[in-house]
Design a protein around this motif. Structure first.
Motif, PDB file in Angstrom:
ATOM      1  N   TYR A  97      10.602  17.734  -1.961  1.00  0.00           N
ATOM      2  CA  TYR A  97       9.523  17.078  -2.700  1.00  0.00           C
ATOM      3  C   TYR A  97       9.904  15.637  -3.036  1.00  0.00           C
ATOM      4  CZ  TYR A  97       6.412  21.062  -3.442  1.00  0.00           C
ATOM      5  OH  TYR A  97       5.519  22.091  -3.258  1.00  0.00           O
ATOM      6  N   ALA A  98      11.114  15.434  -3.528  1.00  0.00           N
ATOM      7  CA  ALA A  98      11.549  14.090  -3.915  1.00  0.00           C
ATOM      8  C   ALA A  98      11.565  13.154  -2.709  1.00  0.00           C
ATOM      9  CB  ALA A  98      12.932  14.144  -4.561  1.00  0.00           C
ATOM     10  N   ALA A  99      12.087  13.630  -1.583  1.00  0.00           N
ATOM     11  CA  ALA A  99      12.147  12.788  -0.379  1.00  0.00           C
ATOM     12  C   ALA A  99      10.740  12.411   0.094  1.00  0.00           C
ATOM     13  CB  ALA A  99      12.923  13.505   0.721  1.00  0.00           C
ATOM     14  N   VAL A 100       9.849  13.386   0.121  1.00  0.00           N
ATOM     15  CA  VAL A 100       8.471  13.117   0.547  1.00  0.00           C
ATOM     16  C   VAL A 100       7.787  12.166  -0.435  1.00  0.00           C
ATOM     17  CG1 VAL A 100       6.186  14.159   0.921  1.00  0.00           C
ATOM     18  CG2 VAL A 100       8.238  15.271   1.836  1.00  0.00           C
ATOM     19  N   PHE A 101       7.934  12.427  -1.723  1.00  0.00           N
ATOM     20  CA  PHE A 101       7.315  11.570  -2.733  1.00  0.00           C
ATOM     21  C   PHE A 101       7.809  10.130  -2.614  1.00  0.00           C
ATOM     22  CE2 PHE A 101       6.331  14.975  -6.223  1.00  0.00           C
ATOM     23  CZ  PHE A 101       5.446  15.594  -5.366  1.00  0.00           C
ATOM     24  N   LEU A 102       9.110   9.952  -2.468  1.00  0.00           N
ATOM     25  CA  LEU A 102       9.659   8.593  -2.399  1.00  0.00           C
ATOM     26  C   LEU A 102       9.214   7.874  -1.119  1.00  0.00           C
ATOM     27  CD1 LEU A 102      13.179   9.226  -3.930  1.00  0.00           C
ATOM     28  CD2 LEU A 102      11.222   8.063  -5.001  1.00  0.00           C
ATOM     29  N   ALA A 103       9.076   8.623  -0.024  1.00  0.00           N
ATOM     30  CA  ALA A 103       8.543   8.017   1.200  1.00  0.00           C
ATOM     31  C   ALA A 103       7.080   7.618   1.002  1.00  0.00           C
ATOM     32  CB  ALA A 103       8.678   8.989   2.372  1.00  0.00           C
ATOM     33  N   LEU A 104       6.336   8.460   0.306  1.00  0.00           N
ATOM     34  CA  LEU A 104       4.921   8.169   0.091  1.00  0.00           C
ATOM     35  C   LEU A 104       4.689   7.051  -0.925  1.00  0.00           C
ATOM     36  CD1 LEU A 104       3.369  11.734   0.317  1.00  0.00           C
ATOM     37  CD2 LEU A 104       3.205   9.862   1.974  1.00  0.00           C
ATOM     38  N   VAL A 105       5.653   6.767  -1.788  1.00  0.00           N
ATOM     39  CA  VAL A 105       5.534   5.603  -2.670  1.00  0.00           C
ATOM     40  C   VAL A 105       5.426   4.346  -1.809  1.00  0.00           C
ATOM     41  CG1 VAL A 105       6.755   4.155  -4.356  1.00  0.00           C
ATOM     42  CG2 VAL A 105       6.616   6.616  -4.706  1.00  0.00           C
ATOM     43  N   ALA A 106       6.219   4.288  -0.739  1.00  0.00           N
ATOM     44  CA  ALA A 106       6.146   3.134   0.173  1.00  0.00           C
ATOM     45  C   ALA A 106       4.775   3.056   0.829  1.00  0.00           C
ATOM     46  CB  ALA A 106       7.242   3.226   1.231  1.00  0.00           C
ATOM     47  N   VAL A 107       4.236   4.200   1.233  1.00  0.00           N
ATOM     48  CA  VAL A 107       2.900   4.226   1.840  1.00  0.00           C
ATOM     49  C   VAL A 107       1.864   3.758   0.822  1.00  0.00           C
ATOM     50  CG1 VAL A 107       1.116   5.743   2.812  1.00  0.00           C
ATOM     51  CG2 VAL A 107       3.519   6.036   3.483  1.00  0.00           C
ATOM     52  N   TRP A 108       1.984   4.209  -0.411  1.00  0.00           N
ATOM     53  CA  TRP A 108       1.047   3.817  -1.476  1.00  0.00           C
ATOM     54  C   TRP A 108       1.132   2.313  -1.736  1.00  0.00           C
ATOM     55  CZ3 TRP A 108      -1.003   8.090  -0.679  1.00  0.00           C
ATOM     56  CH2 TRP A 108      -1.956   8.659  -1.516  1.00  0.00           C
ATOM     57  N   CYS A 109       2.357   1.785  -1.761  1.00  0.00           N
ATOM     58  CA  CYS A 109       2.527   0.343  -1.964  1.00  0.00           C
ATOM     59  C   CYS A 109       1.886  -0.429  -0.814  1.00  0.00           C
ATOM     60  CB  CYS A 109       4.003  -0.017  -2.090  1.00  0.00           C
ATOM     61  SG  CYS A 109       4.742   0.488  -3.657  1.00  0.00           S
ATOM     62  N   ALA A 110       2.109   0.038   0.416  1.00  0.00           N
ATOM     63  CA  ALA A 110       1.505  -0.628   1.575  1.00  0.00           C
ATOM     64  C   ALA A 110      -0.019  -0.555   1.511  1.00  0.00           C
ATOM     65  CB  ALA A 110       2.020   0.000   2.872  1.00  0.00           C
ATOM     66  N   ALA A 111      -0.547   0.597   1.115  1.00  0.00           N
ATOM     67  CA  ALA A 111      -2.003   0.742   0.998  1.00  0.00           C
ATOM     68  C   ALA A 111      -2.555  -0.146  -0.107  1.00  0.00           C
ATOM     69  CB  ALA A 111      -2.374   2.205   0.744  1.00  0.00           C
ATOM     70  N   GLY A 112      -1.872  -0.205  -1.247  1.00  0.00           N
ATOM     71  CA  GLY A 112      -2.312  -1.072  -2.341  1.00  0.00           C
ATOM     72  C   GLY A 112      -2.322  -2.523  -1.923  1.00  0.00           C
ATOM     73  N   ARG A 113      -1.280  -2.937  -1.205  1.00  0.00           N
ATOM     74  CA  ARG A 113      -1.220  -4.322  -0.723  1.00  0.00           C
ATOM     75  C   ARG A 113      -2.302  -4.561   0.336  1.00  0.00           C
ATOM     76  NH1 ARG A 113       2.410  -7.956   2.564  1.00  0.00           N
ATOM     77  NH2 ARG A 113       2.035  -9.959   1.558  1.00  0.00           N
ATOM     78  N   PHE A 114      -2.510  -3.567   1.204  1.00  0.00           N
ATOM     79  CA  PHE A 114      -3.549  -3.680   2.223  1.00  0.00           C
ATOM     80  C   PHE A 114      -4.907  -3.910   1.571  1.00  0.00           C
ATOM     81  CE2 PHE A 114      -6.926  -1.643   4.690  1.00  0.00           C
ATOM     82  CZ  PHE A 114      -6.822  -2.313   5.897  1.00  0.00           C
ATOM     83  N   PHE A 115      -5.243  -3.104   0.576  1.00  0.00           N
ATOM     84  CA  PHE A 115      -6.533  -3.261  -0.099  1.00  0.00           C
ATOM     85  C   PHE A 115      -6.634  -4.618  -0.783  1.00  0.00           C
ATOM     86  CE2 PHE A 115      -6.509   1.555  -0.354  1.00  0.00           C
ATOM     87  CZ  PHE A 115      -7.406   1.701   0.691  1.00  0.00           C
ATOM     88  N   ALA A 116      -5.555  -5.056  -1.388  1.00  0.00           N
ATOM     89  CA  ALA A 116      -5.569  -6.330  -2.113  1.00  0.00           C
ATOM     90  C   ALA A 116      -5.692  -7.528  -1.186  1.00  0.00           C
ATOM     91  CB  ALA A 116      -4.304  -6.471  -2.960  1.00  0.00           C
ATOM     92  N   THR A 117      -5.354  -7.347   0.095  1.00  0.00           N
ATOM     93  CA  THR A 117      -5.404  -8.476   1.030  1.00  0.00           C
ATOM     94  C   THR A 117      -6.596  -8.429   1.982  1.00  0.00           C
ATOM     95  OG1 THR A 117      -3.914  -7.323   2.556  1.00  0.00           O
ATOM     96  CG2 THR A 117      -2.906  -8.826   0.956  1.00  0.00           C
ATOM     97  N   ARG A 118      -7.465  -7.444   1.861  1.00  0.00           N
ATOM     98  CA  ARG A 118      -8.692  -7.444   2.680  1.00  0.00           C
ATOM     99  C   ARG A 118      -9.556  -8.580   2.167  1.00  0.00           C
ATOM    100  NH1 ARG A 118      -6.954  -6.424   6.683  1.00  0.00           N
ATOM    101  NH2 ARG A 118      -5.151  -6.745   5.437  1.00  0.00           N
ATOM    102  N   PRO A 119     -10.144  -9.379   3.062  1.00  0.00           N
ATOM    103  CA  PRO A 119     -10.882 -10.567   2.620  1.00  0.00           C
ATOM    104  C   PRO A 119     -11.911 -10.310   1.513  1.00  0.00           C
ATOM    105  CG  PRO A 119     -10.608 -10.624   4.985  1.00  0.00           C
ATOM    106  CD  PRO A 119     -10.081  -9.286   4.525  1.00  0.00           C
TER     107      PRO A 119
END
Length: 194
Positions: A142-164
């Motif tokens: 669970y911890a390994a999956v969660f920590l990997a998904l934090v990176a995905v969440w950060c990338a998604a948050g940045r992706f949304f913030a940078t859409r024109p």
């Protein structure tokens, strides 16, 4: 244990952290164009989530850190940060974007971590019984999956913030949305817990 527990962990993370996408997008938008802000947001998100995992692991093993009656008061963290952000927005209300950029450095890692931890009370409540029944091996997955998904969440948050379209909206209204969201989270935590 294999793929079944990995899928369960991914689903559990997604369900308990969907609200973090908006908060991350707001933090990324707040630091747009400022050196080091992406690193600070990601670092803060990891620090906050590591704290959530630490508390959940300890609680799964029977440790208690705070009486349950005190937990709603964690809402004071995002409330205070929201009030601070609102004050900054009000203080700089007449300045152009160029004037504002010189003073702002974007969100600090510890501010992001504090919001993540304070907003993670529901996560802890869900994770503790799951971790308690998963055992040490399951908790590690669970911890390994969660920590990997934090990176995905950060990338998604940045992706949304940078859409024109989103970036223009957040650029124009982010200074208002961030305080509103943080104050709202803080008040909701306080009201629901009392």
């Amino acid at each position: 244990m294999g793929l079944g527990i990995i899928g369960q962990a991914a689903a559990l993370f997604a369900v308990t952290n969907i609200d973090d996408l908006l908060i991350l997008a707001l933090f990324f938008a707040q630091g747009a164009g400022q050196a080091g802000s992406v690193r600070r947001v990601v670092t803060g998100q990891y620090l906050g989530f590591a704290a959530i995992l630490g508390v959940a692991f300890a609680a799964a093993f029977g440790a208690t850190f705070l009486p349950e009656s005190v937990i709603p008061y964690l809402g004071l963290l995002p409330l205070a940060l929201g009030i601070k952000a609102a004050w900054q927005a009000w203080k700089h209300r007449g300045e152009s974007d160029d004037d504002r950029e010189v003073e702002q450095t974007g969100p600090r890692a510890l501010e992001v971590a504090a919001v993540t931890l304070a907003n993670g009370g529901d996560n802890i409540g869900v994770y503790v019984p799951v971790f308690a029944t998963a055992g040490v091996g399951g908790m590690s997955v669970y911890a390994a999956v969660f920590l990997a998904l934090v990176a995905v969440w950060c990338a998604a948050g940045r992706f949304f913030a940078t859409r024109p379209v989103v970036a223009r909206t957040l650029s124009r209204w982010g200074h208002v949305l961030l305080p509103v969201v943080l104050i709202g989270i803080g008040l909701l935590m306080l009201i629901e817990g009392l």
